[in-house]
Design a protein around this motif. Structure first.
Motif, PDB file in Angstrom:
ATOM      1  N   HIS A   1       4.831  96.022  52.526  1.00 49.48           N
ATOM      2  CA  HIS A   1       5.451  95.535  51.282  1.00 49.48           C
ATOM      3  C   HIS A   1       6.381  94.340  51.508  1.00 49.48           C
ATOM      4  O   HIS A   1       7.049  93.912  50.564  1.00 49.48           O
ATOM      5  CB  HIS A   1       6.230  96.678  50.620  1.00 49.48           C
TER       6      HIS A   1
ATOM      7  N   GLU B   1       8.451 103.292  46.890  1.00 47.56           N
ATOM      8  CA  GLU B   1       7.206 102.851  46.241  1.00 47.56           C
ATOM      9  C   GLU B   1       7.401 102.794  44.731  1.00 47.56           C
ATOM     10  O   GLU B   1       6.976 101.835  44.057  1.00 47.56           O
ATOM     11  CB  GLU B   1       6.089 103.832  46.596  1.00 47.56           C
TER      12      GLU B   1
ATOM     13  N   PHE C   1       5.249 100.785  56.396  1.00 44.71           N
ATOM     14  CA  PHE C   1       5.484 100.655  54.955  1.00 44.71           C
ATOM     15  C   PHE C   1       6.258  99.363  54.648  1.00 44.71           C
ATOM     16  O   PHE C   1       5.929  98.625  53.716  1.00 44.71           O
ATOM     17  CB  PHE C   1       6.251 101.886  54.457  1.00 44.71           C
TER      18      PHE C   1
ATOM     19  N   GLN D   1       7.120  99.616  42.037  1.00 43.84           N
ATOM     20  CA  GLN D   1       6.266  99.634  40.846  1.00 43.84           C
ATOM     21  C   GLN D   1       7.064  99.309  39.579  1.00 43.84           C
ATOM     22  O   GLN D   1       6.544  98.726  38.633  1.00 43.84           O
ATOM     23  CB  GLN D   1       5.607 101.009  40.715  1.00 43.84           C
TER      24      GLN D   1
END
Length: 619
Positions: free
Chosen positions: A540, A504, A536, A508
């Motif tokens: 994404h 994650e 997950f 970012q």
């Protein structure tokens, strides 16, 4: 010794200053051997022959406790066996072809590859108070002459046996086996290539040594535009004095390593292992080697101490650039009245290049082959002045004569032989040697590497980022190694919330991975909450690649069911068969064969009847 019928000495004109002429040629004629039956078979190797002259030279220069390098070096032709075992000669022979050529070198460079050591030895000789000391160490300058299509010295024929005819000869051999005339025979055929100025024998030797290294590598200039370049896998006869043994101090030990049983190398170590297994289970290949060794033991028993002939290695594996062989190792101790040359003669020539029963097999070879063997099936090596002998069979050898490279290759035939397969085997054996003749390589430039050779193949993973999630498995880092070989950057994270948090953060920071690989692991997918990881990746839009446990997690996540194998497949081989989807050009299996073998490590599996429609089966 009453073995010479005639001796003629040719000497250069003596210089006016009274010094001895530099060059002397001595021609000798050996008396014919006595009629067979007038001597015992144990004494056959002692009858008058060309080897009587060689033995006299060894006795003349004989010494003990030397450096082991001084002696006669060179080549022994196939036809020498006829002085030991006469047969009815059928083939037309070149009257200028030599059967034996030995050099007495006065300068020897010794390279010990095992000890990574090398040294230079020079010798001088003193006879009747006259010495070679101070004389120039020079030889004749005879440059290689390539093949000239405009004015060839000999006619060029690409092969001596038309395609398909070798298989017909195998059929004839099988008929001889059926009635007991032969147990085994080795037939060969010759392939030829024209040599250009860019293909001198020295370059062929460098290529052969690099691409097909073997225990007996050699490059010999025989003069008269004839060369031998070889990489032989097989010892012929080796003799050495053993200080302590069961018979007498310093008794000569004779050893041989018959090779028979052949299979092509695989694409990698795993395929090699499968082929070795197949070779070891092949009864025909085992029979070939058994017969070779049984006849070899018989050859030794003629001259060895009773009970000393032993098989000390059985069906050992030896691997070369393109072939895998099975090899036996046989030894014996010579009786006191025999020497290394007796051992050499009694083994001419090895069953691995003739057959059995040996005399009948040699006659069959003479009857069936299209051209004389010349040096093929003979030997190269050293006759030591200390009584030792070290020779290798002349196999996997290029004979260069008048600018033409001749490559001869044979196959061991039994009643079980498949004629087309045996012809193919000769072509396979010859291919590695032909490759050294015709294909250029980095060896050609003696350390100079071209830009083309330096070019590194493109890597599909360059610039890609992969995260490998580790489910506590023993093969995770091997998998990571495979992925890095594509050029990709790989980060391995232990599974769990921390791994997903790390990915994650990468997203970012603008470093979204190009793929996440879900590794193998013990237990089942729920033990590692694999559904959370897959959710997950879907959220994404990151491609996922599951291996073993990772793939099982995908099956379960999308609604499939897992079962337990009745027998756990841990390290067991299984065949993978590609489906129509797996054979597609854009499949991950692109470039692989339709079926291939792998090792499996799992107990769980996706039950085919419950696979969700979302998943496409590719294998």
């Amino acid at each position: 010794q009453n073995v010479l019928a005639e001796v003629t000495v040719f000497q250069d004109t003596t210089p006016g200053d009274g010094t001895v002429a530099a060059m002397v040629q001595i021609d000798v004629t050996v008396v014919p051997p006595p009629e067979v039956g007038t001597f015992s078979e144990e004494e056959r190797s002692r009858q008058p022959s060309l080897f009587s002259v060689v033995r006299s030279l060894v006795d003349l220069f004989g010494y003990k406790d030397g450096d082991g390098q001084l002696g006669l070096y060179g080549a022994f032709g196939y036809d020498l066996t006829f002085s030991f075992e006469p047969i009815d000669l059928k083939q037309e022979r070149d009257p200028n072809q030599r059967d034996l050529l030995l050099y007495l070198p006065d300068s020897v460079y010794v390279i010990d590859s095992d000890k990574r050591d090398a040294w230079h030895v020079q010798y001088d000789f003193c006879v009747n108070q006259v010495s070679t000391q101070g004389m120039p160490r020079v030889g004749s300058d005879d440059k290689f002459q390539h093949y000239d299509d405009k004015s060839p010295k000999v006619e060029y024929v690409e092969r001596d046996t038309p395609k398909g005819d070798f298989a017909l000869s195998v059929e004839k051999a099988k008929r001889e086996f059926a009635v007991g005339n032969l147990f085994e025979a080795v037939l060969s055929q010759t392939f030829r290539e024209k040599l250009s100025p860019e293909q001198p024998p020295s370059k062929i030797f460098r290529r052969l040594r690099k691409r097909n290294p073997a225990p007996y590598g050699f490059f010999i200039n025989l003069g008269d535009q004839e060369y031998l370049v070889g990489a032989s896998p097989e010892m012929f006869v080796r003799c050495e004095s053993i200080p302590e043994n069961d018979y007498r101090p310093g008794a000569l030990r004779v050893e041989t390593c018959p090779i028979s049983g052949t299979v092509a190398r695989g694409a990698d170590a795993l395929e090699d292992a499968l082929r070795i297994k197949s070779l070891m289970m092949n009864q025909k290949e085992e029979s070939e080697l058994t017969m070779c060794t049984d006849v070899d033991r018989n050859d030794k028993s003629r001259i060895c101490e009773p009970g000393s002939v032993q098989v000390i290695g059985r069906r050992q594996i030896e691997m070369y650039s393109r072939l895998i062989h099975t090899v036996d190792h046989v030894e014996g101790y010579l009786r006191e009245e025999f020497d290394a040359l007796d051992a050499f003669l009694c083994h001419t020539w090895a069953v691995t290049v003739t057959g059995a029963p040996k005399t009948w097999a040699i006659q069959f070879v003479e009857d069936m082959e299209r051209t004389p063997r010349c040096w093929y099936g003979g030997a190269v090596g050293l006759v030591g002045f200390d009584g030792s002998l070290n020779t290798g069979l002349t196999l996997r050898t290029v004979r260069v004569k008048d600018g033409i490279a001749e490559i001869r290759a044979g196959a061991t035939l039994l009643f079980d032989s498949n004629p087309p397969a045996e012809e193919l085997e000769t072509e396979l054996k010859a291919s590695a040697i032909i490759d050294a003749v015709v294909r250029k390589g980095s060896e050609d430039n003696a350390g100079v590497v071209s830009e083309e050779m330096q070019k590194v193949p493109d890597k599909v993973g360059l610039g890609k980022s992969i995260v490998l999630i580790d489910h506590e498995d023993s093969f995770v880092h091997t998998l990571g190694n495979y992925l890095r070989q594509t050029g990709a950057v790989v980060n391995t994270l232990r599974s769990g919330p921390s791994a997903l948090a790390a990915i994650e953060k990468m997203i970012q920071q603008g470093n979204k991975p190009d793929m996440v690989v879900l590794s193998p692991g013990p237990g089942n997918p729920t033990d590692f909450e694999l559904s959370k990881s897959i959710d997950f990746l879907v959220e994404h839009k990151i491609p996922g690649f599951g291996v073993c446990l990772g793939l099982q997690g995908m099956v379960e996540h999308f609604g499939g069911k897992l079962g337990v194998l009745g027998y756990p497949m841990h390290g067991k081989p299984s065949e993978v068969a590609l489906t129509r989807d797996g054979l597609a050009e854009d499949s991950i299996f692109s470039g692989l064969p339709e079926t291939f073998e792998v090792a499996r490590y799992h107990s769980l599996h996706g039950i085919r009847e419950y696979l969700p429609k979302d998943l496409k089966v590719t294998a």
